[in-house]
Design a protein around this motif. Sequence first.
Motif, mmCIF file in Angstrom:
data_model
loop_
_atom_site.group_PDB
_atom_site.id
_atom_site.type_symbol
_atom_site.label_atom_id
_atom_site.label_comp_id
_atom_site.label_asym_id
_atom_site.label_seq_id
_atom_site.Cartn_x
_atom_site.Cartn_y
_atom_site.Cartn_z
ATOM 1 N N GLU A 128 1.511 -5.508 -5.535
ATOM 2 C CA GLU A 128 0.130 -5.030 -5.638
ATOM 3 C C GLU A 128 -0.713 -5.528 -4.468
ATOM 4 N N GLU A 129 -0.482 -6.782 -4.079
ATOM 5 C CA GLU A 129 -1.226 -7.323 -2.934
ATOM 6 C C GLU A 129 -0.852 -6.598 -1.650
ATOM 7 N N ALA A 130 0.451 -6.281 -1.497
ATOM 8 C CA ALA A 130 0.889 -5.561 -0.302
ATOM 9 C C ALA A 130 0.278 -4.173 -0.249
ATOM 10 N N GLU A 131 0.223 -3.495 -1.398
ATOM 11 C CA GLU A 131 -0.391 -2.170 -1.440
ATOM 12 C C GLU A 131 -1.880 -2.253 -1.134
ATOM 13 N N HIS A 132 -2.532 -3.299 -1.637
ATOM 14 C CA HIS A 132 -3.966 -3.485 -1.378
ATOM 15 C C HIS A 132 -4.223 -3.694 0.113
ATOM 16 N N HIS A 133 -3.363 -4.500 0.755
ATOM 17 C CA HIS A 133 -3.523 -4.744 2.186
ATOM 18 C C HIS A 133 -3.286 -3.468 3.001
ATOM 19 N N GLN A 134 -2.327 -2.647 2.556
ATOM 20 C CA GLN A 134 -2.053 -1.391 3.238
ATOM 21 C C GLN A 134 -3.245 -0.438 3.157
ATOM 22 N N VAL A 135 -3.845 -0.374 1.963
ATOM 23 C CA VAL A 135 -5.035 0.473 1.790
ATOM 24 C C VAL A 135 -6.180 -0.030 2.618
ATOM 25 N N ALA A 136 -6.374 -1.359 2.639
ATOM 26 C CA ALA A 136 -7.465 -1.958 3.417
ATOM 27 C C ALA A 136 -7.258 -1.694 4.912
ATOM 28 N N ALA A 137 -5.998 -1.745 5.384
ATOM 29 C CA ALA A 137 -5.711 -1.516 6.789
ATOM 30 C C ALA A 137 -6.020 -0.074 7.197
ATOM 31 N N ARG A 138 -5.749 0.855 6.270
ATOM 32 C CA ARG A 138 -6.033 2.256 6.567
ATOM 33 C C ARG A 138 -7.530 2.515 6.660
#
Length: 309
Positions: free
Chosen positions: A298-308
């Motif tokens: 979940e944290e990895a997905e959150h970071h991916q969304v934030a990066a986009r």
Amino acid sequence: MPNTVGSYIFNAVRGGAVGASEALPGISGGTVALITGLYDKLIGGAGHMVSGIKRWVTDVPRGRGDARAREQFRQVDWSVLIPALVGMVVFLGMAAVVLAPLVETYTQYAYALFFGLVLACLWIPYTGAGQRWRASHYLVALGFAAGAFFLTGLPGANLPDHPVLVFLAASVAICALVLPGLSGSFILLTLGLYEPTINAVSDMDVAYLAVFALGALTGLSLFVKLLQYLLENFHHMTLVVLTGLMAGSLRALWPWQDEERSILTPTDVPVTVALMVVGFAIVAAAIVWERRKRVQMEEAEHHQVAARL
């Protein structure tokens, strides 16, 4: 998990654990499916398969096409379901030949280990809905626990292995595959058909196994749709009931009991309790690992969304 050779092997091993458990009296395949994280995939996939087959049979002869059937089949996660089913069949046969005799020889120690496993598993349905339990929920769970406790304490019968009885017994026992807490092997043992079924697997009795498989498919196709409906529409209450069933079914795994299910005076307590603790620790560690992995994803997905963004 990506669809790689490793993921297929992993799913086959998870399915194998479920299949192996079905050969051991007192161990529920549904409970093992919960531990391994296969439960939702199995119930959902089996439910869509049953719906797809039903629509295929009813729609195609009437000239309605097979679009609705194909839609149901597309909703099945085949990359998980097929390896898991292959693993179940292979490990079920192996367990019937190898593990079942060991459990029969060291029943007290085996039951102690399994008791700890299932006891720790109660945490999974208890917290699965993500909702608070109210007093009414505890009462419902207590009622089903009492029912399961009573049923698992009944002495075994001795039914003949008539094809009709084998068919009916298989249709009931297979429900335990998708119902955590109840063991299909334990149901067969209660009906007096456990040894004939194990012997049929060992001796490759095709006639017996064909009748058993037909009964199992019939029971599973009927029950899995009911359970799928309950999980989709009454998720929290269904998990409350499952928690109660699992708690009450611990009676079947109590190490100190005889063949007639009578409670005995505890013997060899240190080793037996130690095995209970080991079983509990294995599942507890698996739960903690799975939750940490989920948080990391979940944290990895959150970071991916934030990066986009």
